[in-house]
Design a protein around this motif. Structure first.
Motif, PDB file in Angstrom:
ATOM      1  N   GLU A 136       0.848  -1.199   0.000  1.00 13.13           N
ATOM      2  CA  GLU A 136       0.000   0.000   0.000  1.00 13.13           C
ATOM      3  C   GLU A 136       0.888   1.256   0.000  1.00 13.13           C
ATOM      4  OE1 GLU A 136      -2.358   0.434   3.507  1.00 13.13           O
ATOM      5  OE2 GLU A 136      -3.255   2.308   2.808  1.00 13.13           O
ATOM      6  N   GLY A 137       1.896   1.263   0.887  1.00 10.10           N
ATOM      7  CA  GLY A 137       2.791   2.422   0.962  1.00 10.10           C
ATOM      8  C   GLY A 137       3.587   2.596  -0.310  1.00 10.10           C
ATOM      9  N   PHE A 138       4.031   1.463  -0.868  1.00  5.94           N
ATOM     10  CA  PHE A 138       4.823   1.475  -2.093  1.00  5.94           C
ATOM     11  C   PHE A 138       4.043   2.103  -3.241  1.00  5.94           C
ATOM     12  CE2 PHE A 138       5.682  -0.993  -6.009  1.00  5.94           C
ATOM     13  CZ  PHE A 138       6.977  -0.627  -6.234  1.00  5.94           C
ATOM     14  N   LEU A 139       2.764   1.721  -3.388  1.00  8.56           N
ATOM     15  CA  LEU A 139       1.969   2.284  -4.478  1.00  8.56           C
ATOM     16  C   LEU A 139       1.662   3.758  -4.235  1.00  8.56           C
ATOM     17  CD1 LEU A 139      -0.421  -0.639  -5.407  1.00  8.56           C
ATOM     18  CD2 LEU A 139       1.494   0.258  -6.692  1.00  8.56           C
ATOM     19  N   PHE A 140       1.401   4.129  -2.953  1.00  6.04           N
ATOM     20  CA  PHE A 140       1.158   5.539  -2.654  1.00  6.04           C
ATOM     21  C   PHE A 140       2.390   6.387  -2.967  1.00  6.04           C
ATOM     22  CE2 PHE A 140      -2.630   4.856   0.130  1.00  6.04           C
ATOM     23  CZ  PHE A 140      -3.409   5.818  -0.477  1.00  6.04           C
ATOM     24  N   TYR A 142       4.623   6.180  -5.263  1.00  8.35           N
ATOM     25  CA  TYR A 142       4.795   6.558  -6.661  1.00  8.35           C
ATOM     26  C   TYR A 142       3.490   7.079  -7.256  1.00  8.35           C
ATOM     27  CZ  TYR A 142       9.289   4.268  -6.416  1.00  8.35           C
ATOM     28  OH  TYR A 142      10.579   3.933  -6.080  1.00  8.35           O
ATOM     29  N   HIS A 143       2.593   7.503  -6.384  1.00  4.79           N
ATOM     30  CA  HIS A 143       1.239   7.899  -6.748  1.00  4.79           C
ATOM     31  C   HIS A 143       1.149   9.420  -6.822  1.00  4.79           C
ATOM     32  CE1 HIS A 143      -2.863   6.266  -6.783  1.00  4.79           C
ATOM     33  NE2 HIS A 143      -3.284   7.255  -6.054  1.00  4.79           N
ATOM     34  N   HIS A 153       1.999  16.489   0.497  1.00  4.95           N
ATOM     35  CA  HIS A 153       2.391  16.448   1.901  1.00  4.95           C
ATOM     36  C   HIS A 153       1.454  15.579   2.741  1.00  4.95           C
ATOM     37  CE1 HIS A 153       4.482  17.718   5.430  1.00  4.95           C
ATOM     38  NE2 HIS A 153       3.402  18.218   5.985  1.00  4.95           N
ATOM     39  N   VAL A 154       0.133  15.755   2.566  1.00  2.00           N
ATOM     40  CA  VAL A 154      -0.786  14.959   3.390  1.00  2.00           C
ATOM     41  C   VAL A 154      -0.663  13.475   3.079  1.00  2.00           C
ATOM     42  CG1 VAL A 154      -2.471  16.765   3.887  1.00  2.00           C
ATOM     43  CG2 VAL A 154      -2.709  15.411   1.811  1.00  2.00           C
ATOM     44  N   HIS A 155      -0.358  13.148   1.806  1.00  2.00           N
ATOM     45  CA  HIS A 155      -0.184  11.728   1.489  1.00  2.00           C
ATOM     46  C   HIS A 155       1.142  11.204   2.020  1.00  2.00           C
ATOM     47  CE1 HIS A 155      -3.562  12.307  -1.363  1.00  2.00           C
ATOM     48  NE2 HIS A 155      -3.792  11.043  -1.083  1.00  2.00           N
TER      49      HIS A 155
ATOM     50  N   THR C 223       4.981   0.551 -12.076  1.00  2.00           N
ATOM     51  CA  THR C 223       5.001   0.413 -10.619  1.00  2.00           C
ATOM     52  C   THR C 223       3.966  -0.615 -10.168  1.00  2.00           C
ATOM     53  OG1 THR C 223       5.553   2.749 -10.522  1.00  2.00           O
ATOM     54  CG2 THR C 223       4.901   1.704  -8.473  1.00  2.00           C
ATOM     55  N   MET C 224       2.742  -0.481 -10.738  1.00  2.00           N
ATOM     56  CA  MET C 224       1.682  -1.399 -10.347  1.00  2.00           C
ATOM     57  C   MET C 224       2.026  -2.806 -10.792  1.00  2.00           C
ATOM     58  SD  MET C 224      -2.302  -0.971 -11.133  1.00  2.00           S
ATOM     59  CE  MET C 224      -1.968  -0.908 -12.891  1.00  2.00           C
TER      60      MET C 224
END
Lengths: 277, 277, 277, 277
Positions: A136-140, A142-143, A153-155, C223-224
């Motif tokens: 989950e963190g990994f995808l966020f 590079y999101h 920043h919030v993400h 990435t995905m």
């Protein structure tokens, strides 16, 4: 997921998961600690296993529904990955969210198999959870390309909770049943849940004026706000833990006390469970 | 806190905390090591618990006073977070400092509850301390935007001590009573305290000329200076530790020696305490 | 190695290694768990040692062939490092790949010596493996200068698997025989293998159109895609593990059961092997 | 230290330290492993302690001489820190090197006190070593501002070895006497020593042409060269270890064997020493 609801929904899930886990681990820990006083009715191995199976099933079900919703909702990709007509990837954001759900689904499946069949080593469920959070963190991570400062920043702040949980779950592979780590994981899950709500309020305020996404003061406030969410999550988890501990103890005390004089701290790691399942 | 006093005050607190902890852990460790020689009068479980309760109360009190001071001092925000008239956040710096105090207050409260009621697992106090330090470092990290080079640098150096302490306190969750980790934490607390004074001297020199905040040589000097502070903190902690060890040993030797021939290193982790409380 | 084959070849190696390791550790773990039911014919110490020696020899052989191929293939540097005529380094890429093979060769040699002679401590083979993977990641890390965005990105994703494996192998120095860590290493090896194939398909598509190496959507898809490779690697490893577990158990059950009533979980770390070799 | 000699000197020191440590730990480990075969003459506790005291004294002496040399050499600052006439810091580089020596001197002093008086816990010597290496890396890290690309790169590569050693020494606080960690530390020390020589050759070539400090190919070669240094350091350490193991074993075998039948691997962590001192 670019909407208030799209952030409130996972927020609710994680909030519920955090509170559920706090309850579960508090009951188990309280029962273990008071073993010599009363019965172990509340947390016998069979009931613990049944609870784990129930939890895994719910997790698997939610992940499955989540994946379907991301795919077949109004503007979903409907399992189409590449738009050959216009030669671009189709709805990558939905696909990414579905991938996140997929890993939580895998973690649920693994947990289900472990607790039903005993085919696999017990600690595997924590490893799968760690991998699910890491993914989950990994995808966020590079999101976030090309978004505005406050949005990024919030993400990024969210990533502290997510990677923190992945780390704690990985540590639990080696220190299974350590109540400190379990409560820390509960806290971080609750934090993640409430922060999803906060992200929703900041980026898509349901009422009131828009936030200036480029103002540095907003960024500083949001950072502090994250600390407050953490404090509140800690408070919620500890109040729940204390309440449950008291209730369990008072219920167990009503049964006739036995061998009170023999109460002795166990050797070794005093915070570890003794092979729960 | 943009003043010399604003940095000297927390500096004093952390210096005192570092010296206090060094004293506490040295006495306990020395008493444990000489257990077979003399009595354990100096560090009986009851007196240790009383000391912990006293320490937690002081911590809670200081955090509370700190929060009040940040809010209601001459130019404090007086609990007002948003200035609706001018549409901007009010006194965010004061609010951030109050948030830091809040977490140390929470750590104090948790420690108080743990040592009074035994409701919660013992290791929780170290986890709360780790979270309090982590939160302090976290807020400092996002505190530095748009300042001049040397200003950012001296605060970044502070982060080494803060995050180092958070890590050491987290390790203590698993290795409670390891004197090496305890002394390391004392050293880092002392370092943090003396470095706050140094920051005050660099950014707001009480006398003498201003520092050139953009000179690279100043930056290199300040980096080296940090090493010296670390060396001095190590020296202070070790001198204190050795003095206290000697005093405790000589006091305990006056009591009649018993079972000297049975002196044997304990098995397992030889540096760990045997369940202090 | 700037070709499809140049990426498919190591991909095959790592895929095979991942599957081989999964099989090996699954058989050993299953035999250990069913020790009290049947015989330990399948994983006696002598046969385990023979297997380790065989594996190390193959590893050493492959690394040696790899080094020779990199040096003496059609456009290899043929052991010439510096081109004195044109005053530049010769074929640095080939030399770097040969260096990577060299470290796997060293790991193989060390493992061979350890399992033949018992001269060195057992855990050294995991340390050498960790160093070999670390070195691979280290060389890749400084390999990426001046390439296009997507090229850099797919290689950076590879680093997650490589450094992850180095870390897991290092942890195994302290937790040897922990099946969770072993399966995690198998998964990451399989992931690395399949990702090498993916890199080949992305950068040098054997058929179909070229990928746009500067498109941000491609980066998000890739990435995905990495997550999916991870999920598939996890699936492959778990299916293999479960199948082998079942087969081993059913084969062992046919032998007359003995002392079933004495089945008891071992104390201490329940996932650790009991001194395999 | 901007000269070839200035890099060759510390290089010699670290090379010697690496080889010395390899010898020391190999002899101790070999003696421990063959305890049941022959006598423990070679590594009795008293002789081990004498060796440690000797080593600490040499370390302290070298650090002291190093500090004096940095201060009072031809172009040293002669204890003057600030040039009040020209209003700038005086010879900061020399001061920084003296600070590095200072921390190794402190580590030597601590080790001396620990092994002479037993006043402090044994593991403190590793912690002090870890801090000394960390401090060396910390000062190097902020040492590199404004240099040319290759200069920065070769020093950054050095940091891998330095911070690696700090980490390994810190791990030894918890796993004292683990031969794997000890040999890893020896390898990294040797690597650091030989890399100092390499830095000297690259930046101040004693003969031959200057290196182009901005050529990217040079950077790639230097990275690979670092791997080779690591491989050579590993080779040197293992050859030394094996030779010493064989010599110790053959010397011990000549004494009459006793209780060969009782040879049994110790329980628990099989690589750990049993309380050497």
């Amino acid at each position: 997921m670019g909407s208030f609801k799209g952030h409130a929904l996972p927020g609710c899930f994680f909030l519920l998961a955090g509170i559920w886990w706090t309850g579960k681990y508090s009951v188990w820990h309280a029962t273990r600690r008071n073993k010599s006083i009363g019965s172990t009715r509340l947390a016998s191995r069979a009931s613990q296993r049944r609870l784990e199976i129930f939890e895994s099933s719910v997790m698997l079900f939610c992940a499955f529904v989540g994946m379907l919703a991301e795919q077949f909702a109004a503007d979903g990709p409907k399992l189409q990955l590449y738009d050959f007509a216009e030669k671009h990837w189709d709805q990558l954001t939905n696909w990414q969210h579905a991938t996140m759900y997929l890993f939580f689904g895998l973690a649920g499946t693994a947990s289900l198999i472990i607790h039903i069949t005993e085919a696999a080593p017990l600690a595997l469920d924590r490893l799968m959870l760690a991998i699910a959070f890491f993914n989950e963190g990994f995808l966020f991570l590079y999101h976030l390309h090309g978004r505005s400062m406050l949005d990024v920043h919030v993400h990024q702040l969210l990533l502290y909770a997510i990677f923190g949980e992945a780390l704690v779950a990985f540590l639990e592979v080696f220190h299974r049943g350590n109540i400190i780590l379990e409560l820390l994981r509960c806290t971080l899950t609750t934090l993640q849940g409430s922060w999803f709500w906060q992200i929703g309020y900041v980026l898509y305020p349901p009422r009131g004026p828009e936030w200036d996404l480029k103002d540095h003061n907003n960024m500083m406030f949001v950072t502090m706000c994250y600390s407050w969410h953490l404090a509140i999550a800690m408070l919620v988890v500890s109040v729940l833990y204390c309440t449950i501990s008291c209730v369990v103890r008072s219920r167990l005390k009503r049964t006739p006390p036995m061998e009170m004089g023999l109460l002795k701290p166990r050797e070794g790691d005093p915070e570890s469970e003794d092979e729960v399942l």
